[in-house]
Design an enzyme around this catalytic site. Structure first.
Site, short mmCIF file in Angstrom:
data_model
loop_
_atom_site.label_atom_id
_atom_site.label_comp_id
_atom_site.label_asym_id
_atom_site.label_seq_id
_atom_site.Cartn_x
_atom_site.Cartn_y
_atom_site.Cartn_z
CE LYS A 154 -108.92 19.94 55.64
NZ LYS A 154 -108.04 19.47 56.73
CD GLU A 171 -113.45 6.52 46.56
OE1 GLU A 171 -113.79 5.55 47.26
OE2 GLU A 171 -113.54 6.54 45.33
CB CYS A 177 -113.21 3.30 54.13
SG CYS A 177 -111.97 2.83 52.91
CD GLU A 222 -117.25 4.39 58.37
OE1 GLU A 222 -117.49 5.59 58.48
OE2 GLU A 222 -116.52 3.92 57.49
P1 NAD Z 1 -113.71 13.49 58.10
O1 NAD Z 1 -114.84 13.59 57.14
O2 NAD Z 1 -113.95 13.94 59.49
O3 NAD Z 1 -112.48 14.38 57.58
C1 NAD Z 1 -111.91 14.17 56.31
C2 NAD Z 1 -111.26 15.45 55.84
O4 NAD Z 1 -112.28 16.42 55.63
C3 NAD Z 1 -110.28 16.07 56.83
O5 NAD Z 1 -109.19 16.62 56.11
C4 NAD Z 1 -111.10 17.17 57.48
O6 NAD Z 1 -110.32 18.23 57.99
C5 NAD Z 1 -111.94 17.62 56.30
N1 NAD Z 1 -113.17 18.35 56.64
C6 NAD Z 1 -113.94 18.24 57.76
N2 NAD Z 1 -114.99 19.10 57.67
C7 NAD Z 1 -114.89 19.73 56.48
C8 NAD Z 1 -115.67 20.73 55.81
N3 NAD Z 1 -116.77 21.25 56.34
N4 NAD Z 1 -115.27 21.12 54.59
C9 NAD Z 1 -114.18 20.59 54.00
N5 NAD Z 1 -113.39 19.68 54.59
C10 NAD Z 1 -113.74 19.25 55.81
O7 NAD Z 1 -113.18 12.01 58.03
P2 NAD Z 1 -111.98 11.33 58.84
O8 NAD Z 1 -112.39 11.17 60.26
O9 NAD Z 1 -110.70 12.02 58.55
O10 NAD Z 1 -111.92 9.89 58.12
C11 NAD Z 1 -112.80 8.87 58.46
C12 NAD Z 1 -113.85 8.68 57.40
O11 NAD Z 1 -113.23 8.56 56.12
C13 NAD Z 1 -114.63 7.39 57.60
O12 NAD Z 1 -115.99 7.61 57.38
C14 NAD Z 1 -114.04 6.47 56.53
O13 NAD Z 1 -114.88 5.43 56.14
C15 NAD Z 1 -113.76 7.42 55.43
N6 NAD Z 1 -112.76 6.88 54.51
C16 NAD Z 1 -113.16 6.45 53.27
C17 NAD Z 1 -112.24 5.90 52.38
C18 NAD Z 1 -112.66 5.46 50.99
O14 NAD Z 1 -111.79 5.27 50.16
N7 NAD Z 1 -113.94 5.28 50.72
C19 NAD Z 1 -110.90 5.77 52.76
C20 NAD Z 1 -110.52 6.20 54.02
C21 NAD Z 1 -111.47 6.76 54.89
#
Ligand code: NAD
Length: 502
Positions: free
Chosen positions: A192, A267, A302, A402
Site C-alpha cells: 500500500k 520504522e 525521519c 517530531e
Molecule cells: P503516516 O503514519 O500518516 O502514514 C504512513 C502510511 O500508513 C500511509 O500509507 C498511510 O495511508 C498508512 N496508514 C494510515 N493510517 C493507517 C491505518 N490505520 N492502518 C494502516 N495504514 C495506515 O505517516 P506519513 O505521514 O506518511 O509519514 C511520516 C512519518 O513517517 C513520520 O513520522 C516519519 O518520521 C516516518 N518515517 C519514518 C522512516 C523510518 O525509516 N524510520 C522513514 C520515513 C518516514
C-alpha cells in the site's frame, strides 16, 4: 503569477492509477477514488482507486495463493536473483522518469534526486544488495549437542504474505527497503503506497512486472490509511506487516497484529540529535544539521538532525552557519533545477508546523529566522520558510515533538556528560550525529547514544547497513542481512542417520 506544475503533468502524460490484483489492473469494487492535489500548487494531478475491504481481501487472497501454490517462493534461487538484479538495472534506466513522477507526487524537487539518499540509485542498490542474499542467507548444520549420529540443522523459509505500507516522503528508498528483502526471501507482497505519493510507486511496480515478476507475487492496493490500510493490517491471512510511518499508526499496527500474532516491523519517527563539541568544525556541523532539516524534503525526513546540542564555545559559529543554509533554501517549481527544497505534504501538516512554531515562541524559544508561510507565487502551496530556534530547553515541546518540517532547535550544553544526557532524553532513538575532531570522543559518545544509526562528522544512507530505531522509533531493522532474515522463519530439522533412537 502563481506557480503551476500542470505543464509537467501534461508533458509526462500521467495516466490515472489502478489496483494490481493477481497480475490484473483494476479499479476498486466500490468505484471510490482519491484525487491527488499537488502540495506546491493545490492543482489536481491524478486519480487512483481507494481499495475497500473487499479489494484488499482479493489482493491478500491473490498473494496467499501465489505464496501457497504459486511459482515465486519455489523459483530456483538463481532465477529469483537474476530477476531482481535485472529490475535494479531497469530502475537505474528509468531514474529520470521516476524523479519526475515523484515531483508530481510529493513535490520533492528533481535536484534532490541527485543526492544519494533521495535517488533512484539507492533503491536500485537495495535491490542488488538483497538479491545478493538469496544464495547466501541459508540455514546451518550444527554438531549434535550430546553427540550421536544425527543431523541437527536449520532451514530459513519465507515468512509468507507480507503487507508493506509506505509513507510519502521517500518512496524510492522505502519501496525498495520493503519489497526487495520480502521478494528476495521468497515472500509474496500486498503493497500500500501512501495516498500522498502513489504515482511514482505505481511506476516502480509496473517496471517490476515488466522485469518478469509472476502475477500475484506483488499486489498493490492504493487508497487511504483508514480504509485501505486498516483492512490490510487486520486481514487474518497476512503473516507480516512491514510499516514505515508515524508512531500513532505504528501503535495501531501492533494492536491489530495481536489476534493472529502477525510479525511486525516498524520504522517510525525521530527527534535525532546532532552533538557538536568545542573541537568540531562547527560551521560544517551547522550546515550539515540545517541542510538535513531543510534541503530536499523540508525536514520531512525521519532521521534529520532536528535537535542540535551545541557546546557554548561554538554556539554562535554553529548558528551563523545554520542561518546561511536557511537563507540559501529555494522553493518553487520542483522541475526547476535551481529549486532545492519542497513544500510540506498537505495543509494539515502545514498548520501543524506553524502551530508548533507559534507554541515554541510562547514557550520562550528564540526564533532566529523563518517559521512563516511563504507568500508571493508560493502562496497557494504548503511552504514554510526554514526556521531556527536558539536557546531551546530540551524539555520544551519543540525539542521533544517530531515536527516534520524545516525547523531546527538548538540547545546549548557545557560538557560531554550533559550532551549525552540531553541526547538520550527523548522518547525517540532513530539517528544521531557526533561532530568532533577527537576520534576517541567520537566512539565514546557514539557507544553511549541510544539511537539506531550514529553519523560521525556527517551522515550517509548505506543500502547494506541496518537502519532502524531504538525506543519509540521502531521495531526491527531495514537494510543488511538482518532485514532479509526478518522476512524468514527459522525451522529446526532433526534427522537421525541410524536406526538408534535419539
Ligand atoms: P503516516 O503514519 O500518516 O502514514 C504512513 C502510511 O500508513 C500511509 O500509507 C498511510 O495511508 C498508512 N496508514 C494510515 N493510517 C493507517 C491505518 N490505520 N492502518 C494502516 N495504514 C495506515 O505517516 P506519513 O505521514 O506518511 O509519514 C511520516 C512519518 O513517517 C513520520 O513520522 C516519519 O518520521 C516516518 N518515517 C519514518 C522512516 C523510518 O525509516 N524510520 C522513514 C520515513 C518516514
Amino acid at each position: 503569477m502563481s506557480l503551476t506544475v500542470q505543464k509537467h503533468r501534461e508533458r509526462i502524460g500521467l495516466p490515472d492509477g489502478s489496483l494490481l490484483v493477481d497480475g490484473e489492473r483494476r479499479q476498486a469494487r466500490s468505484g471510490r477514488t482519491w484525487t491527488h492535489r499537488h502540495p506546491a500548487t493545490q492543482e489536481e494531478i491524478g486519480t487512483f482507486p481507494v481499495a475497500g475491504a473487499e479489494d484488499v481481501d482479493d489482493a491478500v487472497r491473490a498473494a496467499r495463493r501465489a505464496f501457497d501454490e504459486g511459482e515465486w517462493p519455489g523459483l530456483p534461487v538463481g532465477r529469483r536473483a537474476r530477476l531482481l538484479h535485472r529490475y535494479a538495472e531497469s530502475l537505474r534506466e528509468h531514474a529520470e522518469e521516476l524523479r519526475g513522477l515523484q515531483a508530481l507526487d510529493n513535490g520533492v524537487p528533481l535536484s534532490f534526486g541527485t543526492v544519494y539518499a533521495g535517488s533512484v540509485d539507492v533503491a536500485a542498490d537495495v535491490f542488488d544488495h538483497h538479491a545478493g542474499w538469496i544464495d547466501k542467507a541459508g540455514g546451518e548444520t550444527l554438531p549434535p549437542y550430546q553427540g550421536g549420529d544425527h543431523l541437527a540443522m536449520t532451514l530459513r523459509e519465507p515468512i509468507g504474505v507480507v503487507a508493506a505500507i509506505l509513507p510519502w516522503n521517500a518512496p524510492f528508498l522505502l519501496f525498495a527497503q520493503k519489497v526487495a528483502p520480502a521478494l528476495a526471501a521468497g515472500c509474496t507482497v500486498v503493497l500500500k503506497p501512501s495516498e500522498h505519493a502513489t504515482f511514482s510507486v505505481l511506476r516502480m511496480v509496473e517496471l517490476l512486472v515488466e522485469a518478469g515478476l509472476p502475477g500475484g507475487a506483488l499486489n498493490v492496493v492504493t487508497g487511504t490509511g483508514e480504509t485501505t490500510g486498516e483492512a490490510l493490517i487486520t486481514h487474518p491471512a497476512v503473516d507480516k506487516v512491514s510499516f514505515t510511518g508515524s508512531r500513532e499508526v505504528g501503535r495501531r499496527i501492533v494492536e491489530a497484529s495481536a489476534p493472529t500474532f502477525k510479525r511486525v516491523s516498524l520504522e517510525l519517527g525521530g527527534k535525532s540529535p546532532a552533538l557538536v563539541f568545542p573541537d568540531a568544525d562547527a560551521g560544517m556541523a551547522g550546515m550539515t544539521a540545517m541542510g538535513m532539516v531543510t534541503l530536499g524534503l523540508s525536514g520531512q525526513a525521519c532521521v534529520a538532525h532536528t535537535r542540535a546540542l551545541v557546546h557554548r564555545d561554538v554556539y554562535d559559529e554553529f548558528l551563523g552557519a545554520a542561518e546561511l543554509i536557511a537563507a540559501s533554501v529555494t522553493y518553487g517549481d520542483p522541475f526547476d533545477p535551481g529549486v532545492l527544497s519542497s513544500p510540506l505534504i498537505n495543509e494539515r501538516q502545514l498548520e501543524r508546523v506553524l502551530d508548533l512554531v507559534g507554541r515554541a515562541e510562547r514557550d520562550g524559544a528564540r526564533l532566529v529566522t523563518g517559521g512563516v508561510r511563504a507568500d508571493g507565487e508560493l502562496a497557494a502551496g504548503n511552504f514554510v520558510t526554514p526556521a531556527i530556534f536558539a536557546d531551546v530547553d530540551n524539555g520544551m515541546e519543540i525539542a521533544r515533538q517530531e515536527v516534520f518540517g524545516p525547523v531546527l532547535s538548538v540547545v546549548p550544553f557545557t560538557d560531554e556528560d550533559e550532551a549525552v544526557r540531553l541526547a538520550n532524553d527523548t522518547e525517540y532513538g532513530l539517528g544521531a550525529g557526533v561532530f568532533t575532531a577527537d576520534a576517541a570522543r567520537a566512539f565514546r559518545v557514539a557507544r553511549k547514544l541510544r539511537a539506531g544509526t550514529v553519523g560521525i562528522n556527517g551522515f550517509q544512507v548505506e543500502p547494506h547497513l541496518p537502519f532502524g530505531g531504538y525506543k519509540q522509533s521502531g521495531l526491527g531493522r531495514e537494510g543488511g542481512r538482518s532485514a532479509y532474515e526478518a522476512y524468514t522463519e527459522l525451522k529446526s530439522v532433526l534427522l537421525p542417520l541410524t536406526d538408534e533412537l535419539m
